[in-house]
Design a protein around this motif. Sequence first.
Motif, mmCIF file in Angstrom:
data_model
loop_
_atom_site.group_PDB
_atom_site.id
_atom_site.type_symbol
_atom_site.label_atom_id
_atom_site.label_comp_id
_atom_site.label_asym_id
_atom_site.label_seq_id
_atom_site.Cartn_x
_atom_site.Cartn_y
_atom_site.Cartn_z
ATOM 1 N N GLY A 52 1.263 -1.072 0.219
ATOM 2 C CA GLY A 52 0.022 0.198 0.313
ATOM 3 C C GLY A 52 0.764 1.091 0.030
ATOM 4 N N ALA A 53 1.954 0.671 -0.256
ATOM 5 C CA ALA A 53 2.694 2.420 -0.156
ATOM 6 C C ALA A 53 3.152 2.993 -1.111
ATOM 7 C CB ALA A 53 4.092 2.796 0.618
ATOM 8 N N GLN A 54 2.814 4.495 -1.307
ATOM 9 C CA GLN A 54 3.650 4.995 -2.815
ATOM 10 C C GLN A 54 5.188 4.766 -2.501
ATOM 11 O OE1 GLN A 54 1.905 8.631 -3.431
ATOM 12 N NE2 GLN A 54 3.617 10.063 -3.966
ATOM 13 N N THR A 55 5.539 4.325 -3.953
ATOM 14 C CA THR A 55 6.710 3.974 -3.627
ATOM 15 C C THR A 55 7.751 4.445 -4.919
ATOM 16 O OG1 THR A 55 6.129 1.999 -2.570
ATOM 17 C CG2 THR A 55 8.666 1.653 -3.644
ATOM 18 N N THR A 56 8.555 5.127 -4.391
ATOM 19 C CA THR A 56 10.030 5.769 -5.263
ATOM 20 C C THR A 56 11.292 4.723 -5.629
ATOM 21 O OG1 THR A 56 8.363 7.841 -5.111
ATOM 22 C CG2 THR A 56 10.638 7.416 -6.889
ATOM 23 N N PHE A 57 11.935 4.458 -6.750
ATOM 24 C CA PHE A 57 13.085 3.492 -6.941
ATOM 25 C C PHE A 57 14.252 4.232 -7.769
ATOM 26 C CE2 PHE A 57 15.946 0.481 -7.961
ATOM 27 C CZ PHE A 57 15.288 -0.216 -6.540
ATOM 28 N N ILE A 58 15.691 4.639 -6.935
ATOM 29 C CA ILE A 58 16.163 5.369 -7.507
ATOM 30 C C ILE A 58 17.594 4.223 -7.452
ATOM 31 C CG2 ILE A 58 18.068 7.058 -7.255
ATOM 32 C CD1 ILE A 58 16.643 8.507 -5.477
ATOM 33 N N GLY A 59 17.076 3.690 -9.086
ATOM 34 C CA GLY A 59 19.052 2.923 -9.202
ATOM 35 C C GLY A 59 18.977 2.661 -10.611
ATOM 36 N N ASN A 60 19.738 1.596 -11.193
ATOM 37 C CA ASN A 60 20.148 1.327 -12.349
ATOM 38 C C ASN A 60 19.702 0.428 -13.634
ATOM 39 O OD1 ASN A 60 21.446 3.465 -13.593
ATOM 40 N ND2 ASN A 60 23.280 3.640 -12.227
ATOM 41 N N VAL A 61 19.603 0.021 -14.431
ATOM 42 C CA VAL A 61 19.751 -1.314 -15.648
ATOM 43 C C VAL A 61 20.106 -1.388 -16.514
ATOM 44 C CG1 VAL A 61 17.397 -1.507 -14.633
ATOM 45 C CG2 VAL A 61 17.236 -0.606 -16.846
ATOM 46 N N GLY A 62 20.743 -2.020 -17.961
ATOM 47 C CA GLY A 62 21.147 -1.819 -18.705
ATOM 48 C C GLY A 62 20.214 -2.421 -19.436
ATOM 49 N N ALA A 63 20.894 -1.399 -21.086
ATOM 50 C CA ALA A 63 19.997 -1.174 -22.097
ATOM 51 C C ALA A 63 19.914 -2.618 -23.368
ATOM 52 C CB ALA A 63 21.213 0.084 -22.552
ATOM 53 N N ASP A 64 19.013 -3.091 -21.656
ATOM 54 C CA ASP A 64 18.608 -4.926 -22.942
ATOM 55 C C ASP A 64 17.674 -5.275 -22.281
ATOM 56 O OD1 ASP A 64 19.165 -5.460 -19.934
ATOM 57 O OD2 ASP A 64 21.193 -6.161 -20.543
ATOM 58 N N VAL A 86 19.396 4.035 -17.116
ATOM 59 C CA VAL A 86 19.424 3.278 -18.581
ATOM 60 C C VAL A 86 21.570 3.398 -18.654
ATOM 61 C CG1 VAL A 86 18.626 2.091 -20.674
ATOM 62 C CG2 VAL A 86 17.129 2.723 -19.281
ATOM 63 N N THR A 87 22.210 2.177 -18.760
ATOM 64 C CA THR A 87 23.481 2.805 -19.273
ATOM 65 C C THR A 87 23.571 1.298 -20.615
ATOM 66 O OG1 THR A 87 25.477 2.002 -18.737
ATOM 67 C CG2 THR A 87 24.242 0.844 -16.846
ATOM 68 N N SER A 88 24.093 1.616 -21.668
ATOM 69 C CA SER A 88 24.601 0.561 -22.411
ATOM 70 C C SER A 88 26.095 -0.176 -22.528
ATOM 71 C CB SER A 88 24.435 1.597 -23.884
ATOM 72 O OG SER A 88 25.768 2.639 -23.856
ATOM 73 N N SER A 89 26.629 0.316 -20.603
ATOM 74 C CA SER A 89 27.921 -0.343 -21.382
ATOM 75 C C SER A 89 28.583 -1.163 -19.928
ATOM 76 C CB SER A 89 28.660 1.644 -19.807
ATOM 77 O OG SER A 89 27.675 1.580 -18.717
ATOM 78 N N THR A 90 27.292 -1.375 -19.773
ATOM 79 C CA THR A 90 26.963 -2.894 -19.255
ATOM 80 C C THR A 90 25.526 -3.622 -19.303
ATOM 81 O OG1 THR A 90 27.199 -4.304 -17.164
ATOM 82 C CG2 THR A 90 26.642 -2.788 -16.605
ATOM 83 N N VAL A 91 25.746 -5.025 -18.689
ATOM 84 C CA VAL A 91 24.536 -5.494 -19.032
ATOM 85 C C VAL A 91 23.648 -4.799 -17.348
ATOM 86 C CG1 VAL A 91 25.237 -7.252 -19.484
ATOM 87 C CG2 VAL A 91 25.703 -7.571 -17.801
ATOM 88 N N THR A 92 22.139 -5.145 -17.206
ATOM 89 C CA THR A 92 21.152 -5.669 -16.144
ATOM 90 C C THR A 92 21.713 -6.270 -15.560
ATOM 91 O OG1 THR A 92 19.241 -4.908 -17.299
ATOM 92 C CG2 THR A 92 18.969 -5.757 -15.453
ATOM 93 N N GLY A 93 21.998 -6.033 -13.883
ATOM 94 C CA GLY A 93 21.769 -6.861 -13.435
ATOM 95 C C GLY A 93 21.664 -8.382 -12.628
ATOM 96 N N GLN A 94 22.512 -9.209 -12.510
ATOM 97 C CA GLN A 94 22.240 -10.871 -12.793
ATOM 98 C C GLN A 94 22.265 -11.326 -11.170
ATOM 99 O OE1 GLN A 94 20.915 -12.730 -15.549
ATOM 100 N NE2 GLN A 94 21.078 -9.805 -16.356
ATOM 101 N N ALA A 95 21.638 -11.959 -10.639
ATOM 102 C CA ALA A 95 21.376 -13.274 -9.724
ATOM 103 C C ALA A 95 21.161 -14.907 -9.784
ATOM 104 C CB ALA A 95 20.501 -12.672 -8.440
ATOM 105 N N TYR A 96 22.248 -15.083 -9.349
ATOM 106 C CA TYR A 96 22.451 -16.919 -10.134
ATOM 107 C C TYR A 96 21.452 -17.400 -8.942
ATOM 108 C CZ TYR A 96 23.898 -15.933 -14.609
ATOM 109 O OH TYR A 96 23.498 -15.338 -15.614
ATOM 110 N N VAL A 97 20.636 -18.131 -8.148
ATOM 111 C CA VAL A 97 20.303 -18.382 -7.392
ATOM 112 C C VAL A 97 20.197 -20.018 -6.966
ATOM 113 C CG1 VAL A 97 18.297 -18.575 -5.427
ATOM 114 C CG2 VAL A 97 18.009 -16.772 -6.669
ATOM 115 N N LEU A 98 21.127 -20.425 -5.782
ATOM 116 C CA LEU A 98 21.026 -22.475 -6.780
ATOM 117 C C LEU A 98 19.923 -22.691 -4.964
ATOM 118 C CD1 LEU A 98 24.999 -23.069 -6.129
ATOM 119 C CD2 LEU A 98 23.211 -22.626 -8.022
ATOM 120 N N LEU A 99 18.400 -23.050 -5.832
ATOM 121 C CA LEU A 99 17.823 -23.506 -5.213
ATOM 122 C C LEU A 99 17.380 -25.019 -4.753
ATOM 123 C CD1 LEU A 99 15.053 -22.693 -3.463
ATOM 124 C CD2 LEU A 99 13.830 -23.186 -5.465
ATOM 125 N N GLN A 100 18.011 -25.245 -3.601
ATOM 126 C CA GLN A 100 17.870 -26.436 -2.338
ATOM 127 C C GLN A 100 16.493 -26.985 -2.754
ATOM 128 O OE1 GLN A 100 21.119 -27.432 0.442
ATOM 129 N NE2 GLN A 100 21.217 -25.320 -0.390
#
Length: 309
Positions: A52-64, A86-100
Amino acid sequence: MQRVLVVGSINVDRILQIPQLPLPGETIKMTGLTSAAGGKGANQAVAAARSGAQTTFIGNVGADADGKMMRQTLQDNQIEIGAVGVTSSTVTGQAYVLLQASGQNSIIINSGANDLLTAATVTAQAAIIEKQHFIVAELETPVAATIAAFRIAHQARIPTILNPAPARANLPAKLLASTDLIVPNETESASLTGIQITDQASMQASATFFHQLGIPAVVITLGAAGCYYSYADQQGIIPGLTVPVVDTTAAGDTFIGALAAKLTPDFSNLVAALQYATQASALTVQQMGALPSIPQQAAILAALADNQK
């Protein structure tokens, strides 16, 4: 309406389902592979918005394609993304989750565009920061950006919430001094204090450590056991809820976002807000994925009402 601004990370999660973690030199076979929107910052923002919060975000993604998908996902959750670069110099962040199979996870991060978030970028959003009820941040983006956000917040007397995750030691004193509520888990708390969490006495000692750094409120999350809190003359444990665990990804982030959405800026309803956040987290672990598992406010309130019958 509560206004929450999150300074944080945006990732796409690749979830590798496995029976258990491989031993050194061992090769194992996956039982499933899925992708989902994630990142600690994005998770926390979505959790706040869905509560229910009015939410704002500050961050970065890749141009992908991943960056486009993540911006759309945030918008779909009614999150303001005008300050998501949005940046073209690198990719959007990635997380590899090893789910047991047990539901426990281990995560490997490629920060990508998250590492390009700067103090200057955050400072440029000062007018927006000054309009919030809470500023929330974690440690998957550069600390300098968080320090800038918290400095602006403190000058405007806006409370700040720091989730010191992933765990690290020796955070800058000026960051901790501008933190009003710190929310580590047991591992993160030990990394910062040097005190292992073993019982309530060690929780109290850890809270005292943080208070002596100038942090008024401390919440240590304890996984299935719930959380410990210390603020002013209040301290105690909010017990966890016994639920079937499918995937613990985003459980802590859901807790943070839900807490920010419900906590009053003077912390007068801390216990009630923690109970709400605990219920939100308990619902999250019963579903697969990060953002897809974060519950809506109606589901959380219904579950709380059921528990009180």
